[in-house]
Design an enzyme around this catalytic site. Structure first.
Site, short mmCIF file in Angstrom:
data_model
loop_
_atom_site.label_atom_id
_atom_site.label_comp_id
_atom_site.label_asym_id
_atom_site.label_seq_id
_atom_site.Cartn_x
_atom_site.Cartn_y
_atom_site.Cartn_z
N ARG A 1 20.02 -11.03 -16.81
CA ARG A 1 21.24 -10.37 -16.34
C ARG A 1 21.61 -10.89 -14.96
O ARG A 1 22.76 -11.13 -14.64
CB ARG A 1 21.08 -8.84 -16.33
CG ARG A 1 22.24 -8.13 -15.62
CD ARG A 1 22.46 -6.68 -16.02
NE ARG A 1 21.26 -5.90 -16.23
CZ ARG A 1 20.41 -5.52 -15.25
NH1 ARG A 1 20.66 -5.81 -13.99
NH2 ARG A 1 19.32 -4.85 -15.54
N TYR B 1 49.33 -9.50 -18.18
CA TYR B 1 48.51 -9.29 -19.38
C TYR B 1 48.33 -7.78 -19.61
O TYR B 1 47.93 -7.06 -18.69
CB TYR B 1 47.16 -9.99 -19.22
CG TYR B 1 46.28 -9.83 -20.44
CD1 TYR B 1 46.56 -10.51 -21.61
CD2 TYR B 1 45.18 -9.00 -20.41
CE1 TYR B 1 45.78 -10.36 -22.74
CE2 TYR B 1 44.38 -8.84 -21.54
CZ TYR B 1 44.69 -9.52 -22.69
OH TYR B 1 43.90 -9.35 -23.81
N ASP C 1 45.43 -14.88 -11.91
CA ASP C 1 44.96 -15.06 -13.29
C ASP C 1 45.51 -16.42 -13.74
O ASP C 1 46.70 -16.57 -14.00
CB ASP C 1 45.49 -13.91 -14.16
CG ASP C 1 45.08 -14.03 -15.62
OD1 ASP C 1 44.74 -15.15 -16.06
OD2 ASP C 1 45.12 -13.01 -16.34
N LYS D 1 40.29 -18.46 -23.70
CA LYS D 1 41.50 -19.18 -24.08
C LYS D 1 41.29 -20.69 -23.89
O LYS D 1 40.42 -21.25 -24.52
CB LYS D 1 42.67 -18.62 -23.28
CG LYS D 1 42.71 -17.08 -23.21
CD LYS D 1 42.97 -16.41 -24.55
CE LYS D 1 42.75 -14.91 -24.53
NZ LYS D 1 43.45 -14.16 -23.50
#
Ligand SMILES: *Cc1c(COP(=O)(O)O)cnc(C)c1O
Length: 387
Positions: free
Chosen positions: A51, A103, A175, A200
């Site tokens: 982690r 978004y 972004d 993406k």
């Protein structure tokens, strides 16, 4: 520009990765392990628990930082987890100011989740900077930009927003999912942080969900790294391997996405079934010149409005064969989205109308197939609409 891309192409293949020291494996192995054996108490090889850190993830984080021209990268289990890590740096009563054509998940996170913990947010039109400046509050900590926006591909002047924000001692995050660092480097334009849905274009093969943050600010990086480990929204090593592999072809993919998007945008512009086409590379785009000043290209996303309302959109969506009707974007295959019913259904109808997201708006993610085949598919679907 040519030089910049020559370096960038090389970075896509090599940045962040070294041959593996034990075997010389040229490709970064998938370190599919949760823990690491320690030689003695307090003596480890830099890894304790996955982690916190994992070698496959570390390689990817370095590669992403290098491509964006930043010093530090951090990966998260999705784009939303990356955005939420930034929002988690805010205290109750502090304020997040975002552009409005954003978004949908970013809006939902702020308004439906973090608002309950007292994080304030506003979503306003950034095309008028004087109006935008009035919305900066004493408690504003971050300004959030998407450029071009989704789905209307409006362009925001990143340098101008940064200058204004910094005058108010507010930081700016971009972004950069639609452009990728191949076409746009927000840190070079003065932004403090870049976020990506790596799902993406960065991964590019529609087989991973992942997000990342990149910055050159060490204190901010340490704060975000603390949150990455404390909250735990990290990607697994196999997904990191897949994105590392995807990055190697980022430059060639983006070039091809753009070539095809130009052909598709020109084709759509000449069709009688189409009201208007929006692509930053077209001279008809209202902010074509601004976009050219802050990027080196135009990307693979094209939006357009059909004549005849929802029925036309239904017919179009039913008639395309190569363009798959699906959410998401940025993969090698072409996709077709109906924002009003699919990706932007959670945006209230009045807000959609205000933004210009009509019932006959179509958003295309143009893939890397042969342009002739894509155009034949669109030709067939538009003829069905017009009939
Ligand atoms: C998909 C997307 C996101 C969210 O990313 P996930 O990986 O789906 O969580 C954020 N911003 C933009 C522009 C996106 O396209």
């Amino acid at each position: 520009m040519t030089n910049h891309h020559a370096h960038f192409n090389t970075s896509c293949v090599h940045a962040g990765v070294e041959p593996e020291p034990v075997t010389g494996a040229i490709m970064t192995p998938i370190f599919q392990t949760s823990t690491y054996v320690q030689a003695e108490l307090g003596l480890n090889k830099g890894y304790e628990y996955s982690r916190t850190d994992n070698p496959t993830r570390s390689a990817l984080q370095s590669a992403l930082a290098a491509l964006e021209g930043g010093k530090f990268g951090l990966c998260f289990s999705s784009g939303m987890a990356a955005t939420d890590a930034l929002v988690s740096t805010l205290k109750a009563g502090e304020h997040f100011l975002s552009c409005d054509d954003v978004y949908g998940g970013t809006y939902r996170l702020l308004k439906k989740v973090r608002k309950r913990q007292g994080i304030l947010s506003d979503f306003v039109d950034f095309s008028n900077l004087a109006e935008m400046e009035k919305r900066i509050l004493p408690q504003t900590r971050w300004i959030w930009i998407e450029s071009p926006t989704n789905p209307l591909l409006q362009v925001i002047d990143i340098r101008a927003v940064v200058e204004l924000a910094h005058r108010h001692h507010v930081r700016v995050a971009v972004d950069n999912t639609f452009m990728t660092p191949y076409f746009q480097k927000p840190l070079e334009l003065g932004a403090d942080l870049v976020m990506h849905s790596a799902t993406k274009f960065l991964n590019g093969h529609s087989d991973v969900v992942m997000g990342c943050l990149i910055t050159s600010d060490q204190a901010l990086y340490e704060q975000l790294k603390f949150i990455q480990n404390a909250v735990g929204g990290v990607p697994g090593p196999f997904d990191c391997f897949l994105v590392l592999r995807g990055l190697k072809t980022l430059a060639v993919r983006m070039q091809r996405h753009q070539e095809n998007a130009f052909d598709v945008a020109h084709f759509l512009s000449g069709r009688k079934e189409v009201n208007w086409v929006r692509y930053p590379g077209l001279k008809s785009h209202p902010q074509h010149d601004l976009h050219k000043r802050q990027t080196t290209g135009f990307g693979g996303m094209v939006s357009f409005e059909l004549k005849g309302g929802l029925e036309s959109a239904r017919t179009f969506a039913k008639s395309v064969k190569l363009f798959a009707l699906a959410e998401s974007l940025g993969g090698v295959e072409s996709l077709c989205d109906h924002p009003a019913i699919m990706t932007h259904a959670s945006v209230p109808k009045e807000q959609r109308e205000k933004l210009g997201i009509s019932d006959s708006l179509i958003r295309l993610s143009v893939g890397i197939e042969s342009a002739e085949d894509l155009i034949a598919d669109l030709d067939h679907a538009l003829s069905a609409v017009g009939a």
